[in-house]
Write an enzyme that holds these catalytic residues in place. Structure first.
Site, PDB file in Angstrom:
ATOM      1  N   PRO A 293     -29.902  -2.906  21.084  1.00 54.32           N
ATOM      2  CA  PRO A 293     -30.337  -1.880  21.595  1.00 54.32           C
ATOM      3  C   PRO A 293     -31.453  -0.610  20.568  1.00 54.32           C
ATOM      4  CG  PRO A 293     -28.095  -1.188  20.928  1.00 54.32           C
ATOM      5  CD  PRO A 293     -28.606  -3.764  20.660  1.00 54.32           C
ATOM      6  N   TYR A 385     -43.129  -1.517  23.416  1.00 56.09           N
ATOM      7  CA  TYR A 385     -42.186  -0.292  23.343  1.00 56.09           C
ATOM      8  C   TYR A 385     -41.872   0.454  24.593  1.00 56.09           C
ATOM      9  CZ  TYR A 385     -38.382   3.193  21.921  1.00 56.09           C
ATOM     10  OH  TYR A 385     -37.468   4.092  21.538  1.00 56.09           O
TER      11      TYR A 385
HETATM   12  P1  RFL Z   1     -23.973  -2.785  33.452  1.00 59.61           P
HETATM   13  O1  RFL Z   1     -24.473  -1.447  33.650  1.00 59.61           O
HETATM   14  O2  RFL Z   1     -22.731  -3.723  33.235  1.00 59.61           O
HETATM   15  O3  RFL Z   1     -23.297  -2.794  34.922  1.00 59.61           O
HETATM   16  C1  RFL Z   1     -22.433  -4.073  35.826  1.00 59.61           C
HETATM   17  C2  RFL Z   1     -22.005  -3.591  36.314  1.00 59.61           C
HETATM   18  O4  RFL Z   1     -20.775  -4.543  37.053  1.00 59.61           O
HETATM   19  C3  RFL Z   1     -19.295  -4.273  37.091  1.00 59.61           C
HETATM   20  N1  RFL Z   1     -18.524  -5.453  37.049  1.00 59.61           N
HETATM   21  C4  RFL Z   1     -18.321  -6.003  38.823  1.00 59.61           C
HETATM   22  N2  RFL Z   1     -18.094  -5.095  39.509  1.00 59.61           N
HETATM   23  C5  RFL Z   1     -17.838  -6.105  40.531  1.00 59.61           C
HETATM   24  N3  RFL Z   1     -16.802  -7.269  40.240  1.00 59.61           N
HETATM   25  C6  RFL Z   1     -17.342  -7.735  39.121  1.00 59.61           C
HETATM   26  N4  RFL Z   1     -16.223  -9.086  38.621  1.00 59.61           N
HETATM   27  C7  RFL Z   1     -17.384  -7.288  37.788  1.00 59.61           C
HETATM   28  N5  RFL Z   1     -17.972  -6.768  36.811  1.00 59.61           N
HETATM   29  C8  RFL Z   1     -18.545  -6.245  36.300  1.00 59.61           C
HETATM   30  C9  RFL Z   1     -19.145  -3.478  36.294  1.00 59.61           C
HETATM   31  O5  RFL Z   1     -18.478  -2.741  36.278  1.00 59.61           O
HETATM   32  C10 RFL Z   1     -20.607  -2.342  35.262  1.00 59.61           C
HETATM   33  O6  RFL Z   1     -20.663  -1.212  36.906  1.00 59.61           O
HETATM   34  O7  RFL Z   1     -25.238  -4.117  33.773  1.00 59.61           O
HETATM   35  P2  RFL Z   1     -26.830  -3.598  34.345  1.00 59.61           P
HETATM   36  O8  RFL Z   1     -26.742  -3.378  35.707  1.00 59.61           O
HETATM   37  O9  RFL Z   1     -27.839  -5.341  34.468  1.00 59.61           O
HETATM   38  O10 RFL Z   1     -27.387  -2.759  33.339  1.00 59.61           O
HETATM   39  C11 RFL Z   1     -28.086  -3.093  31.913  1.00 59.61           C
HETATM   40  C12 RFL Z   1     -27.788  -2.123  31.052  1.00 59.61           C
HETATM   41  O11 RFL Z   1     -26.255  -1.499  31.511  1.00 59.61           O
HETATM   42  C13 RFL Z   1     -28.480  -2.049  29.645  1.00 59.61           C
HETATM   43  O12 RFL Z   1     -28.772  -3.458  29.343  1.00 59.61           O
HETATM   44  C14 RFL Z   1     -28.095  -1.078  28.946  1.00 59.61           C
HETATM   45  O13 RFL Z   1     -27.247  -0.752  29.098  1.00 59.61           O
HETATM   46  C15 RFL Z   1     -28.432  -1.131  27.516  1.00 59.61           C
HETATM   47  N6  RFL Z   1     -28.976  -0.319  26.624  1.00 59.61           N
HETATM   48  C16 RFL Z   1     -29.951   0.227  26.169  1.00 59.61           C
HETATM   49  N7  RFL Z   1     -31.113  -0.518  27.602  1.00 59.61           N
HETATM   50  C17 RFL Z   1     -32.195   0.537  27.694  1.00 59.61           C
HETATM   51  O14 RFL Z   1     -33.261   0.141  28.550  1.00 59.61           O
HETATM   52  N8  RFL Z   1     -32.659   1.573  26.570  1.00 59.61           N
HETATM   53  C18 RFL Z   1     -31.766   1.821  25.761  1.00 59.61           C
HETATM   54  O15 RFL Z   1     -31.956   2.839  25.599  1.00 59.61           O
HETATM   55  C19 RFL Z   1     -30.857   1.664  26.085  1.00 59.61           C
HETATM   56  N9  RFL Z   1     -29.379   1.896  24.905  1.00 59.61           N
HETATM   57  C20 RFL Z   1     -27.893   0.243  25.443  1.00 59.61           C
HETATM   58  C21 RFL Z   1     -28.516   0.774  24.812  1.00 59.61           C
HETATM   59  C22 RFL Z   1     -26.787  -0.691  25.838  1.00 59.61           C
HETATM   60  C23 RFL Z   1     -25.370  -0.052  24.792  1.00 59.61           C
HETATM   61  N10 RFL Z   1     -24.455  -0.466  24.735  1.00 59.61           N
HETATM   62  C24 RFL Z   1     -22.781   0.314  25.245  1.00 59.61           C
HETATM   63  C25 RFL Z   1     -24.365  -2.113  25.008  1.00 59.61           C
HETATM   64  C26 RFL Z   1     -27.331   2.111  24.041  1.00 59.61           C
HETATM   65  C27 RFL Z   1     -26.186   1.435  24.154  1.00 59.61           C
HETATM   66  C28 RFL Z   1     -25.369   2.293  22.765  1.00 59.61           C
HETATM   67  C1  PHB Z   2     -30.118   5.693  23.336  1.00 57.90           C
HETATM   68  O1  PHB Z   2     -29.123   5.904  23.453  1.00 57.90           O
HETATM   69  O2  PHB Z   2     -30.985   7.377  23.344  1.00 57.90           O
HETATM   70  C2  PHB Z   2     -31.025   5.247  22.813  1.00 57.90           C
HETATM   71  C3  PHB Z   2     -30.630   4.467  21.918  1.00 57.90           C
HETATM   72  C4  PHB Z   2     -31.543   3.327  21.972  1.00 57.90           C
HETATM   73  C5  PHB Z   2     -32.966   3.043  21.441  1.00 57.90           C
HETATM   74  C6  PHB Z   2     -33.496   3.808  21.319  1.00 57.90           C
HETATM   75  C7  PHB Z   2     -32.573   5.028  22.492  1.00 57.90           C
HETATM   76  O3  PHB Z   2     -33.623   1.810  20.908  1.00 57.90           O
END
Ligand code: RFL
Ligand code: PHB
Length: 391
Positions: A293, A385
């Site tokens: 992330p 970014y």
């Molecule tokens: P998701 O969000 O994982 O959604 C997938 C969905 O599919 C469902 N699913 C199913 N549904 C039906 N049948 C099945 N067999 C299934 N298996 C799974 C799930 O329940 C879910 O609802 O994927 P998607 O849509 O591709 O989105 C991707 C984003 O969620 C992810 O890349 C970001 O959250 C990553 N990320 C960040 N990305 C940014 O661009 N900016 C950020 O600041 C940023 N910060 C982060 C992040 C990810 C984090 N974590 C927890 C990994 C910060 C964190 C802490």
């Molecule tokens: C956020 O969760 O706000 C977040 C996570 C990763 C980043 C920036 C912001 O690089």
């Protein structure tokens, strides 16, 4: 039941794709294994690139984002016990900027629109298999309310995240996964305290990385690099604030403390599966690739994939041409690998590897010094970014 596009996964990529297709008059169904409350509360990304905001506007889903999102024109880097540099995005990128607007809010906005206006979104519908992707009638089998059902489609899109089923429908021999696992994780907290900064702070310190982000003018989101396998409950609130104080330390700046309302640990991984298409199955978002992330790229890459895919499906639907669909994987992978490189670069420049030598640390400090002293180096960071346009 039959639909034109069967979408597995109701995260940001599946929901945004459904809206874009619906507005273009292409019918689709979204199957989401979890319930609405779970999907709307999953704490994740916080930063939206210009092109993600543009896509949400195009989908008619940016009303609240435009009213409540916080526009940011830069980030601050801190390193070497108190040095600091602000990277200004608009001046380095011909006007691009980013928005602080939580993924939870993006998902809530898209779910509300979809439930009010269609297309169908089934919660508690878990896809268990995708078959026939090499025929012209692929079938998704799913379990909903205890019963096994099928959805036949013209095309299936796997938007089901890193642990979904769609990727597994591509035979092992037809896909390659490239991967890197990092030797550290993030401990993330949400705290009921106004942010101590106007823009995000990315800090390199002798005890590891820290990030100060935010969710609103009243809520801060902060992260600390911790060892893999850390149990968040072993960190008391006071220990977390003390460690954040140490890693962000800069003369004349103080970190405001407040009640911590959530603590979680997330591992860091880079992964890309190629190609992103097999027969009539397309992979989008985390189902195809994940990034650590540090570069804030995951959600933005997911949005870019579905923008490219929606355009290609609209072209097919209106003209019968499959050329853009045939180019989907190559088009997306160019952007994906750029974001993979940037996320790896931000991660390895700012974190302390447990095996790290003094030599490695000097290289990191040299790189940060370079960004602070060269418009070319900081311009490269700013472009990546704030995000490249979707082509
Ligand atoms: P998701 O969000 O994982 O959604 C997938 C969905 O599919 C469902 N699913 C199913 N549904 C039906 N049948 C099945 N067999 C299934 N298996 C799974 C799930 O329940 C879910 O609802 O994927 P998607 O849509 O591709 O989105 C991707 C984003 O969620 C992810 O890349 C970001 O959250 C990553 N990320 C960040 N990305 C940014 O661009 N900016 C950020 O600041 C940023 N910060 C982060 C992040 C990810 C984090 N974590 C927890 C990994 C910060 C964190 C802490
Ligand atoms: C956020 O969760 O706000 C977040 C996570 C990763 C980043 C920036 C912001 O690089």
């Amino acid at each position: 039941m039959h639909t034109t596009v069967g979408i597995i996964g109701g995260g940001p990529s599946g929901l945004l794709l459904a809206r874009l297709l619906h507005r273009a008059g292409i019918d689709c169904v979204v199957l989401e294994s979890r319930d609405r409350a779970y999907v709307e509360q999953r704490q994740r990304a916080g930063i939206l690139e210009q092109s993600t905001v543009d896509a949400l506007r195009e989908a008619g889903a940016a009303g609240r984002l435009d009213a409540e999102g916080l526009v940011h024109d830069g980030i601050e880097l801190r390193w070497d016990g108190g040095r600091s540099h602000r990277v200004d995005f608009p001046s380095l990128t011909s006007g691009r900027r980013v928005w602080v607007y939580a993924q939870t809010e993006v998902v809530k906005d898209l779910v509300a629109l979809q439930l009010a206006d269609g297309p169908p979104l089934r919660f508690g519908a878990k896809a268990v298999s995708v078959e026939g992707v090499e025929t012209d009638r692929p079938v998704v089998t799913y379990v909903h309310e205890g019963r096994t059902k099928t959805l036949t489609c013209d095309y299936v899109v796997g938007c089901d995240g890193f642990h979904g089923v769609a990727r597994a429908a591509v035979p092992d021999t037809a896909r390659t996964t490239y991967e890197r696992v990092y030797p550290y994780s993030w401990l993330g907290i949400l705290a009921d305290v106004p942010p101590s900064c106007e823009e995000l702070i990315y800090a390199h310190s002798s005890r590891g990385f820290a990030l100060h982000s935010m969710r609103s003018p009243e809520v801060s989101r902060l992260y600390l690099q911790v060892p893999n396998g850390t149990d968040p409950s072993t960190w008391s609130d006071a220990q977390i604030w003390d460690e954040l104080d140490f890693r962000f330390a800069r003369r004349g700046w103080t970190l405001a403390r407040g009640p911590i309302t959530a603590k979680n640990v997330l591992p860091m991984r880079s992964s890309v599966t190629e190609p992103m298409r097999f027969g009539r199955l397309f992979l989008a978002g985390d189902a195809a690739h994940i990034v650590p992330p540090t570069g804030a790229k995951g959600l933005n890459l997911a949005a870019a994939d579905v923008v490219v895919l929606a355009r290609a499906l609209v072209r097919w639907h209106t003209t019968g041409s499959t050329d853009p669909l045939d180019a989907y994987s190559d088009t997306c992978l160019r952007r994906v690998w750029r974001a993979e490189h940037f996320s790896w670069f931000m991660t390895t420049t700012l974190h302390t590897d447990p095996e790290q030598s003094g030599f490695d640390t000097r290289l990191q400090v040299s790189q940060l010094d370079r960004i602070a002293s060269s418009p070319h180096a900081e311009g490269e960071l700013a472009m990546n970014y704030a995000g490249l346009p979707i082509t």
